[in-house]
Scaffold this active site. Structure first.
Site, mmCIF file in Angstrom:
data_model
loop_
_atom_site.group_PDB
_atom_site.id
_atom_site.type_symbol
_atom_site.label_atom_id
_atom_site.label_comp_id
_atom_site.label_asym_id
_atom_site.label_seq_id
_atom_site.Cartn_x
_atom_site.Cartn_y
_atom_site.Cartn_z
ATOM 1 C CG ASP A 1 141.199 97.533 23.235
ATOM 2 O OD1 ASP A 1 141.290 96.299 23.400
ATOM 3 O OD2 ASP A 1 140.954 98.307 24.181
HETATM 4 C C1 BGC Z 1 140.952 95.663 26.625
HETATM 5 C C2 BGC Z 1 142.448 95.593 26.402
HETATM 6 C C3 BGC Z 1 142.892 94.157 26.430
HETATM 7 C C4 BGC Z 1 142.126 93.372 25.386
HETATM 8 C C5 BGC Z 1 142.490 91.901 25.344
HETATM 9 C C6 BGC Z 1 140.203 94.770 25.666
HETATM 10 O O1 BGC Z 1 138.840 94.726 25.990
HETATM 11 O O2 BGC Z 1 140.506 96.987 26.479
HETATM 12 O O3 BGC Z 1 143.120 96.330 27.367
HETATM 13 O O4 BGC Z 1 144.270 94.086 26.211
HETATM 14 O O5 BGC Z 1 140.729 93.467 25.664
HETATM 15 O O6 BGC Z 1 142.045 91.260 26.487
#
Ligand code: BGC
Length: 779
Positions: free
Chosen positions: A226
């Site tokens: 993530d």
């Molecule tokens: C989120 C993800 C997301 C990623 C990119 C993160 O903060 O938890 O779900 O895909 O950011 O935007």
């Protein structure tokens, strides 16, 4: 042919760190293209900036489908497949090779700020829906990225909280949805979560990313962190975590090179990760060469159908819905003019077309009745009540405004805003025919439910939500949804309520008793049970037959209109005095039946229907009950089946787990885990890169000053608009992010954060030196 064969070791390592917020690096001489990744999961959020810290809402227009909280209520994996396909087509049209979704985390408590992005409290339902979605996305040639693996069921301190739970709960509840989605959907990628599980960061966990995901479940794709979740890159490469995102910071590359040099890390681990990234980038490039056609008008129609098929009719006293067109309808509530149709955060879509109820029905009178943010407004209320007195049917559009639920923070309570509560109370008191259309991404307390005639739950219905609502209210369509989570009467009825909110580490004391598994076992009445939803028609169940390893029954539409019914199969275990839920969903099927029509539905009964986890899946011997019906609280059919299996008696547990009444204590929990649980104290001198500026602020002036500077900078980036959920989320991404994540977010190698850590631990010299160096760099 190994695509990374010709790369030098440093290049392979560099490939394992993205190029920026949304791309991997390309190596043209080796024939490796860049892979573009963008959010999901309810539509494409192709950011118009290459930096993640940029305005999260600036993205290319895309169809905004109903969010998972609503589409899950369709109980229809094939609908999710259609939605996935449409999103995949839009992603392909924009050159996106990997879509960051679906999110399949289990809803452990209604207050999780990101529940709207997830499907269900039940892992079987969530897993099946996610698998459908993945199949759809990937049929368009775009990869799907299943997230957030795993146990990411709270937003509070999401970057560094520890999810503490026992192995059985992990396997039966929190991994099960991922297991089904991986085995049946075969996603190209999996995103590991921010949090730790039992003290180990998901990005570092070999158990999670290799032993379970790849070896047990057969996953052969890429694991990406993530955004900002990487902890220790050496451990991560050993664990099978391939790609660090966002990229550009060269995070811990020196450490990896050192580990390779001294033989602590095998070069094969790096080769494997680099290869997986390159293979996925190559696959995406090939698929994008044959982009499928993309018909946005058809996608909008699909978004509308999905909202209709997922809408849940919670109440309809005297069959007031669908509304008689001759009735004198009055529209009330700010959401009639500004529908809340999606959630805030990384899943925010810039919709292709959007209509409002007031605009679709300009012939109907409209009054707001309360402030746009759900606050009270005596003047607006007075006007609304006066008009409601004279109206045939007041329809109130109410729910949770954006600021109440968002990625990055949890909700404060299950209450609706005061202005809406007052509006519903006062209007229903003067007009007994009041109807409420509810928009929220998670259950709310509804002390007013008994006072109104009808309630239509629309979750967050996507860009075609208003059109769907108008058709549903006026009978052009029937609501086809069933709740994918329990709506408790009160927040405090939720088992984890006393220990969920505001705690950094998430102690899963309740074990497998999540959602209806708890309410049914503890005998606690819910406002609306799991699987509940009314219809404009009615159904009967008969002819239950268990034959060999299958069970079947007949379902008949006995009402006056054609409609859908969701047939649900639950299994109850032998005996009450055991640590097992009273009901567990093991099969479901959505049927569409014309009036008078009937159909036979059958379900397989395999071992997993009866199994639990104890060092592997085992089936305890005994007499199980198979129960079928249209809601977990209404299961008219029941048959017993004898299962041969093993003798099973859990040992060492306290009585709470056999009889879950009241709150499980810390002692109950330690017995469940079989070990003591304590949190690491935070104090000056012992802070580490995994701690956050907020955590350090307690006893460090340096941290407090840093926090103040960051807050100021952010407020000016938001031009003072500090009441928006986006600001609150961004602030938490700074103050609640561990220093190691900030290093990644910085997007360039920097020693500033190492020296900040020294500074807060009482050694300011290095920090001063680095600050001077940074200033010189800027000058
Ligand atoms: C989120 C993800 C997301 C990623 C990119 C993160 O903060 O938890 O779900 O895909 O950011 O935007």
């Amino acid at each position: 042919m190994d695509p990374v064969k010709s790369l030098r070791l440093e290049e392979k390592l560099s490939l394992c760190d993205g190029a920026d917020a949304w791309h991997t690096k390309s190596f043209p001489e080796a024939g490796i293209p860049s892979l573009t990744m963008n959010d999901g999961p309810h539509g494409l959020r192709k950011s118009l900036d290459s930096s993640e810290v940029a305005d999260i809402n600036r993205s290319v227009p895309a169809t905004c489908f109903p969010t998972a909280v609503l589409s899950a209520c369709s109980w229809d994996p094939s609908l999710l497949e259609e939605i996935g396909r449409a999103i995949g087509e839009e992603a392909a049209a924009e050159g996106v090779g990997l879509l960051l979704g679906p999110g399949v985390n289990v809803k452990r408590n209604p207050l999780c700020g990101r529940n709207f992005e997830y499907f269900s409290e039940d892992p079987y339902l969530a897993g099946k829906l996610a698998a459908g979605f993945i199949r759809g996305v990937q049929s368009a040639g775009v990869g799907a990225c299943l997230k957030h693996f795993a146990c990411n069921s709270q937003e509070y301190k999401r970057f560094n909280s520890d999810s503490v739970l026992d192995e059985r709960t992990l396997r039966e509840i929190y991994l099960r949805a991922f297991e089904i989605a991986v085995k049946e959907g075969k996603p190209d990628a999996v995103m590991c979560a921010y949090n730790k599980i039992n003290g180990v960061h998901c990005s570092d966990s070999k158990k999670l990313l290799t032993d379970i995901l790849r070896r047990e479940w057969g996953f052969d794709g890429m694991v990406v962190t993530d955004w900002g979740a990487m902890n220790d890159r050496v451990l991560a490469l050993k664990a099978g975590c391939d790609l660090n995102m966002p990229g550009g910071s060269a995070y811990q590359e020196e450490e990896v090179l050192r580990a390779l040099k001294i033989g602590e890390l095998e070069p094969e681990a790096l080769d494997r990760s680099a290869s997986r990234i390159a293979l996925l980038a190559l696959k995406a490039r090939k698929a994008l060469e044959e982009r499928p056609p993309c018909d946005r008008a058809a996608h909008h129609r699909l978004a509308k159908r999905a909202a209709i098929e997922s809408a849940v009719l919670l109440k309809n006293r005297g069959g007031i819905l669908p509304l008689d067109p001759k009735l004198d309808v009055l529209l009330l509530g700010p959401m009639a003019r500004e529908l809340r149709y999606q959630g805030a955060g990384s899943s925010h879509i810039n919709p292709c077309q959007l209509h409002q109820i007031t605009e679709l029905r300009p012939d109907l009178p409209y009054l707001p009745g309360c402030a746009a943010d759900g606050g009270k407004d005596a003047g607006l209320l007075r006007e609304a009540v006066a008009a409601a007195k004279k109206a045939g049917v007041p329809v109130i559009f109410a729910g949770l405004p954006d600021a109440f639920e968002c990625e990055g923070f949890d909700r404060d309570s299950m209450k609706m805003p005061e202005g809406y509560l007052e509006l519903i109370d006062r209007v229903s008191a003067v007009n007994p025919h009041t109807v409420v259309v509810l928009m929220c991404g998670s259950p709310v307390e509804m002390p007013w439910a008994g006072k109104v005639r009808a309630i239509l739950y629309m979750g967050l219905p996507g860009e075609a939500g208003a059109e769907a609502i108008v058709d549903l209210l006026f009978g052009k369509a029937s609501p086809g949804g069933r709740l994918a989570e329990t709506w408790p009467l009160r927040e405090k009825d939720c088992v984890s309520a006393p220990y969920y909110s505001g705690r950094k580490d998430a102690h899963y004391r309740e074990g497998v008793y999540v959602g209806y598994r708890y309410y049914t076992k503890a005998g606690i009445e819910a406002r609306y049970s799991f699987g509940f939803g009314l219809s404009y028609s009615s159904f009967t169940y008969s002819d239950l037959r268990v034959e060999g390893d299958a069970v079947s029954c007949r379902v008949k539409n006995t009402g006056r209109v054609d409609a859908s019914e969701t047939v649900q199969l639950y299994v109850s275990p032998p005996g009450d005095d055991v640590y097992r839920p009273e009901l567990e969903l093991r099969g479901f099927k959505k049927l569409f039946l014309r009036r008078g029509e009937s159909a036979v539905v059958s379900f397989p009964l395999d071992d997993r229907c009866f199994a639990l986890w104890q060092d592997g899946w085992i089936v305890p011997a005994g007499e199980y009950r198979i129960r079928i019906g249209g809601c977990s609280a209404d299961l008219p059919l029941c048959a017993s089946v004898l299962r041969e299996g093993v003798e099973w008696k859990p040992e060492g547990l306290t009585d709470w787990y056999a009889h879950p009444v009241g709150t499980p204590t810390h002692i109950d929990f330690e017995r469940l885990l079989g070990r003591p649980v304590c949190e690491r104290p935070l104090k000056k001198g012992s802070y580490i890169m995994d701690d956050t500026i907020d955590e350090m602020s307690g006893d460090s002036l340096v941290a407090r000053m840093t926090a103040r500077v960051m807050q100021k900078k952010l407020a000016s980036a938001f031009r003072g608009k500090t009441d928006s959920p986006e600001y609150r989320m961004a602030l938490s991404s700074v103050l609640d992010a561990p220093l190691r994540s900030l290093k990644i977010f910085l997007g360039r190698p920097s020693r500033l954060l190492d020296s900040l850590l020294d500074g807060v631990n009482g050694r300011p010299t290095a920090l001063l030196r680095e600050l001077l160096r940074e200033r010189a760099r800027k000058d």
